[in-house]
Design an enzyme around this catalytic site. Sequence first.
Site, PDB file in Angstrom:
ATOM      1  N   GLY A   1      13.473   1.772  -8.474  1.00  0.00           N
ATOM      2  CA  GLY A   1      12.527   2.810  -8.833  1.00  0.00           C
ATOM      3  C   GLY A   1      13.203   4.157  -8.862  1.00  0.00           C
TER       4      GLY A   1
ATOM      5  N   THR B   1       9.200   0.280  -2.163  1.00  0.00           N
ATOM      6  CA  THR B   1       9.846   1.107  -3.184  1.00  0.00           C
ATOM      7  C   THR B   1       8.894   2.232  -3.592  1.00  0.00           C
ATOM      8  OG1 THR B   1      11.218  -0.723  -3.951  1.00  0.00           O
ATOM      9  CG2 THR B   1      10.879   1.105  -5.483  1.00  0.00           C
TER      10      THR B   1
ATOM     11  N   GLU C   1       9.452   6.198  -3.249  1.00  0.00           N
ATOM     12  CA  GLU C   1       9.447   7.073  -4.429  1.00  0.00           C
ATOM     13  C   GLU C   1       8.350   8.135  -4.334  1.00  0.00           C
ATOM     14  OE1 GLU C   1      12.008   6.905  -6.064  1.00  0.00           O
ATOM     15  OE2 GLU C   1      12.665   4.841  -5.735  1.00  0.00           O
TER      16      GLU C   1
ATOM     17  N   HIS D   1       9.677  10.935  -2.392  1.00  0.00           N
ATOM     18  CA  HIS D   1      10.440  11.897  -3.219  1.00  0.00           C
ATOM     19  C   HIS D   1       9.486  12.796  -4.007  1.00  0.00           C
ATOM     20  CE1 HIS D   1      14.405  10.283  -2.522  1.00  0.00           C
ATOM     21  NE2 HIS D   1      14.247   9.165  -3.205  1.00  0.00           N
TER      22      HIS D   1
ATOM     23  N   THR E   1      14.519  14.167  11.923  1.00  0.00           N
ATOM     24  CA  THR E   1      15.260  12.954  11.556  1.00  0.00           C
ATOM     25  C   THR E   1      16.692  13.086  12.064  1.00  0.00           C
ATOM     26  OG1 THR E   1      15.721  13.965   9.401  1.00  0.00           O
ATOM     27  CG2 THR E   1      13.878  12.410   9.509  1.00  0.00           C
TER      28      THR E   1
ATOM     29  N   ASP F   1      12.711  -3.868   2.435  1.00  0.00           N
ATOM     30  CA  ASP F   1      11.299  -3.506   2.606  1.00  0.00           C
ATOM     31  C   ASP F   1      10.759  -3.819   4.003  1.00  0.00           C
ATOM     32  OD1 ASP F   1      11.269  -2.650  -0.008  1.00  0.00           O
ATOM     33  OD2 ASP F   1       9.479  -3.798  -0.565  1.00  0.00           O
TER      34      ASP F   1
HETATM   35  N1  ARG Z   1      16.699   2.943  -5.261  1.00  0.00           N
HETATM   36  C1  ARG Z   1      15.475   3.643  -5.081  1.00  0.00           C
HETATM   37  C2  ARG Z   1      15.722   5.138  -4.982  1.00  0.00           C
HETATM   38  O1  ARG Z   1      16.807   5.599  -4.730  1.00  0.00           O
HETATM   39  C3  ARG Z   1      14.607   3.148  -3.951  1.00  0.00           C
HETATM   40  C4  ARG Z   1      15.078   2.132  -2.996  1.00  0.00           C
HETATM   41  C5  ARG Z   1      13.884   1.593  -2.198  1.00  0.00           C
HETATM   42  N2  ARG Z   1      14.270   0.674  -1.148  1.00  0.00           N
HETATM   43  C6  ARG Z   1      13.503  -0.383  -0.771  1.00  0.00           C
HETATM   44  N3  ARG Z   1      13.848  -1.126   0.249  1.00  0.00           N
HETATM   45  N4  ARG Z   1      12.416  -0.693  -1.397  1.00  0.00           N
HETATM   46  O2  ARG Z   1      14.836   5.937  -5.166  1.00  0.00           O
HETATM   47 ZN    ZN Z   2      15.383   7.466  -3.251  1.00  0.00          ZN
END
Ligand code: ARG
Ligand code: ZN
Length: 254
Positions: free
Chosen positions: A124, A160, A164, A167, A191, A227
């Site tokens: 994602g 995920t 996201e 962010h 943190t 996850d």
């Molecule tokens: N690769 C993605 C990012 O950098 C998210 C990774 C999410 N990890 C998970 N275990 N679902 O934004």
């Molecule tokens: Zn990320």
Amino acid sequence: FPGVAYIPVVVHVVYNTDAQNISEAQITSQIDVLNRDFRATNPDVSIVPPAFAPLIADSRVEFFLASTDPSGNPTNGITRTKTSVASFGSDDKVKRASTGGHDAWPADKYLNLWVCQLGGGLLGYAQFPGGPAVTDGVVCTHSGFGTVGTAAAPFHLGRTATHEVGHYLNLFHIWGDDGSGCGGTDEVADTPNQGGPNTGVPTFPHVSCSNGPNGDLFYDYMDYSDDAVLVMFTRGQAARMEACLDGVRRSLIQ
Ligand code: ARG
Ligand code: ZN
Ligand code: CA
């Protein structure tokens, strides 16, 4: 805003194969995960060691599938688009009808969440607050979305999207995005300073950057663990998301 921020979501399902046209059950399973994770009511928060427990935060954000579309008509909060694009990347093509995707709904009123086939192992990606409205929102690969249907281990618990949306609400990666160095920061005070990302299922404690004895907070949604391990936001992260929702993203709240 007082109390809980309620955010309307539109899920744009963009599919090439029928399997990628995910079920409504898979979509609602993801909304349910978001609501548990952002309220710290996810049962698996119990895996957090006592040393980190005081950091666990209720982020006081909840999500619901939009019931009114941009024209004011009733909707189930889901759009479905057949595409000829076999696999999307992080180039935002899924966010435009002209490039095989679906246009965003007004980003000041909806969290746009596109679900499609992403390539190259990408789970994602998200746009931080303050960017162009037409590309604002979150993209998830269908196999890392929700907890049923095409969701596949070890990314089958909906984390995920939680990551996201973190962010999207202005959270940086917990390791400070400086490779594996100790000089980066996520701009959150509570943190632990952390070297690089954690992956898989780490063993507690994983010490880096002199952050012993408890080490990295690899349980945090903004790390890269599997996850099953990503189970919490901290109070500092919740405060940072609240500041975003009190500021740039204020117009989203219902
Ligand atoms: N690769 C993605 C990012 O950098 C998210 C990774 C999410 N990890 C998970 N275990 N679902 O934004
Ligand atoms: Zn990320
Ligand atoms: Ca670092």
